[in-house]
Design an enzyme around this catalytic site. Structure first.
Site, PDB file in Angstrom:
ATOM      1  N   GLU A 323       0.845  -1.197   0.000  1.00  0.00           N
ATOM      2  CA  GLU A 323       0.000   0.000   0.000  1.00  0.00           C
ATOM      3  C   GLU A 323       0.884   1.253   0.000  1.00  0.00           C
ATOM      4  O   GLU A 323       0.714   2.152  -0.814  1.00  0.00           O
ATOM      5  CB  GLU A 323      -0.891  -0.025   1.244  1.00  0.00           C
ATOM      6  CG  GLU A 323      -1.773   1.203   1.404  1.00  0.00           C
ATOM      7  CD  GLU A 323      -2.470   1.229   2.753  1.00  0.00           C
ATOM      8  OE1 GLU A 323      -3.436   1.999   2.887  1.00  0.00           O
ATOM      9  OE2 GLU A 323      -2.055   0.503   3.681  1.00  0.00           O
ATOM     10  N   HIS A 324       1.815   1.313   0.944  1.00  0.00           N
ATOM     11  CA  HIS A 324       2.780   2.415   1.023  1.00  0.00           C
ATOM     12  C   HIS A 324       4.172   1.855   0.750  1.00  0.00           C
ATOM     13  O   HIS A 324       4.557   0.841   1.339  1.00  0.00           O
ATOM     14  CB  HIS A 324       2.793   3.055   2.412  1.00  0.00           C
ATOM     15  CG  HIS A 324       1.454   3.539   2.875  1.00  0.00           C
ATOM     16  ND1 HIS A 324       0.604   2.758   3.640  1.00  0.00           N
ATOM     17  CD2 HIS A 324       0.823   4.721   2.686  1.00  0.00           C
ATOM     18  CE1 HIS A 324      -0.494   3.448   3.908  1.00  0.00           C
ATOM     19  NE2 HIS A 324      -0.400   4.639   3.337  1.00  0.00           N
TER      20      HIS A 324
END
Length: 431
Positions: A323-324
């Site tokens: 996600e990050h």
């Protein structure tokens, strides 16, 4: 944190350590949510009052938050808080304004014009979770693109009591309706409508397992509403080399770990020294956190992967699809063209994930659980839809007719063929 050497693992072992924990919906959650949805559909506002009292232990005087209540909430905020929210709003608006699509108009052949036009989704619903801390940042991430896209009706639901910060941002984003309702019942209300809550076309926003399941169920019902994207536990993966700052990396890993015990935290580095330094730094910084017990649970299943090179680190990251993705290397921008699967990327020592979470301008609503292979960061396009347009002149149709007729014949669709030939025959008769 568990440390592993990538090259020492078999392919099966490599797959296993990068496998995310199962999202446990459970038959009990599925059934409970289905019951809530059915109740809201059958009883409307009465169900919302009853379920809010049952789950939130609050009996709101009204489902809808009044303009006066929003003004009073805004007045209670400090100037410092307002300034922070307004700066975040400005940055997010600037980045999302830049995403406005350019109309496409092409003459594919003489007399045949094709266009692509964009229209806003007319009615959207924003879900903002409750909990121990307010999430005005999520209101910004959803409300700003809805505002810029030009959605005609924007509805916000959040469990009561709704924090002053959330109401102030709702005002900043010109959100039309705010409701004191949370959980699966809020999703049901927005998907199907009640006496008070407007039925919307698409629902956005994160939530717990019940909210996530409610979104799944209403999106599978043609009478319900579309949703933004599938959701899973929050994630961060850091790629670092020997030049990285171990304290910075530790802070970034912990900022993800404090989200919840199921948060996914991974460091990939070719440097054993950095791996050791980060392990020590994490333990030191952990003691200073108010949510240390939560972060500690996430760290128990976290990973440090020793790669043999940055090239291999990139390959591992692309396979995992976080996600990050934070890149703390000597030349982080050089790796950007090689990075394929990530929700949001943070380049260099001075780009903490927190900046994107709150105020850099990018959107913090991101695909998780490996969905970065096919899903994108939330953006302006998610609040819009595309339509194609074609306009043919008489001469354009005449020139294109042989191709269309031949293809229609091949597919055995006589009416398709006739829709063209009847026009060509009339053109021929006129000439």
């Amino acid at each position: 944190m568990r440390t592993v050497v990538w090259q020492s693992l078999s392919e099966t072992q490599q797959d296993a350590i990068l496998e995310r924990p199962a999202i446990t919906e459970g038959a009990n959650i599925t059934a409970a949510v289905a019951e809530v949805i059915a109740k809201v559909r059958a009883e409307g506002d009465a169900a919302l009052f009853e379920l809010t009292e049952k789950f939130d232990r609050i009996k709101p005087e009204s489902i809808r938050v009044t303009e006066q209540e929003i003004e009073e909430a805004s007045a209670r905020l400090t100037a410092k808080m307002k300034q922070a929210l307004e700066q975040a709003y400005a940055n997010i608006a600037k980045f999302h304004n830049a995403q406005k699509p350019t109309p496409i108009k092409v003459e594919t052949q003489p007399g045949v014009v094709c266009e692509q036009v964009t229209r806003p989704i007319q009615k959207v619903g924003l879900y903002i979770p409750g909990g121990s801390a307010p999430l005005p940042s999520t209101v910004l991430m959803l409300g700003v693109p809805a505002q810029i896209a030009g959605c005609r009706k924007v509805v916000l639901c959040s469990p009561p009591p709704i924090a002053d910060e959330i109401l102030y941002v709702a005002k900043l984003c010109n959100i039309d309706e705010v409701y004191n309702v949370g959980g699966g019942q809020a999703v049901a209300a927005m998907a199907y409508g009640t006496e008070s809550v407007t039925k919307v076309d698409k629902i956005f926003g994160p939530g717990n397992a019940y909210v996530t399941e409610a979104k799944r169920q209403v999106s599978n019902d043609f009478r319900g509403a579309a949703i933004d994207m599938p959701a899973g536990p929050s994630e961060v993966l850091v790629i670092a080399d020997e030049t990285a700052d171990a304290d910075f990396i530790a802070a970034d890993l912990l900022s993800q770990a404090e989200h919840g015990p199921d948060s996914q935290v991974v460091l990939v580095t070719p440097s054993v020294l950095i791996a050791d330094q980060v392990t020590d730094a994490v333990q030191k910084q952990l003691k200073q956190l108010s949510r240390a017990s939560i972060a500690e649970k996430a760290l128990a299943s976290s990973l440090i992967i020793i790669a043999d090179s940055l090239t291999q680190a990139v390959s591992i990251s692309n396979y995992y699809g976080p996600e990050h993705l934070i890149v703390q290397t000597k030349n982080p921008r050089e790796l950007l063209p090689l990075l394929d699967n990530a929700g949001s990327i943070f380049l260099g020592d001075w780009s903490p994930e927190s900046a994107g979470d709150y105020a850099s301008g990018t959107n913090h609503v991101l695909p998780t659980y490996g969905y970065t292979r096919t899903y994108s960061s939330l953006g302006l396009a998610d609040f819009s839809k595309r339509m194609t347009v074609q306009e043919l002149s008489a001469e354009g149709l005449k020139n294109l007719a042989p191709t269309v007729v031949t293809m229609a014949e091949a597919e055995g669709l006589d009416a398709h063929k006739r829709a063209v030939t009847i026009r060509v025959e009339k053109l021929t008769a006129r000439s």
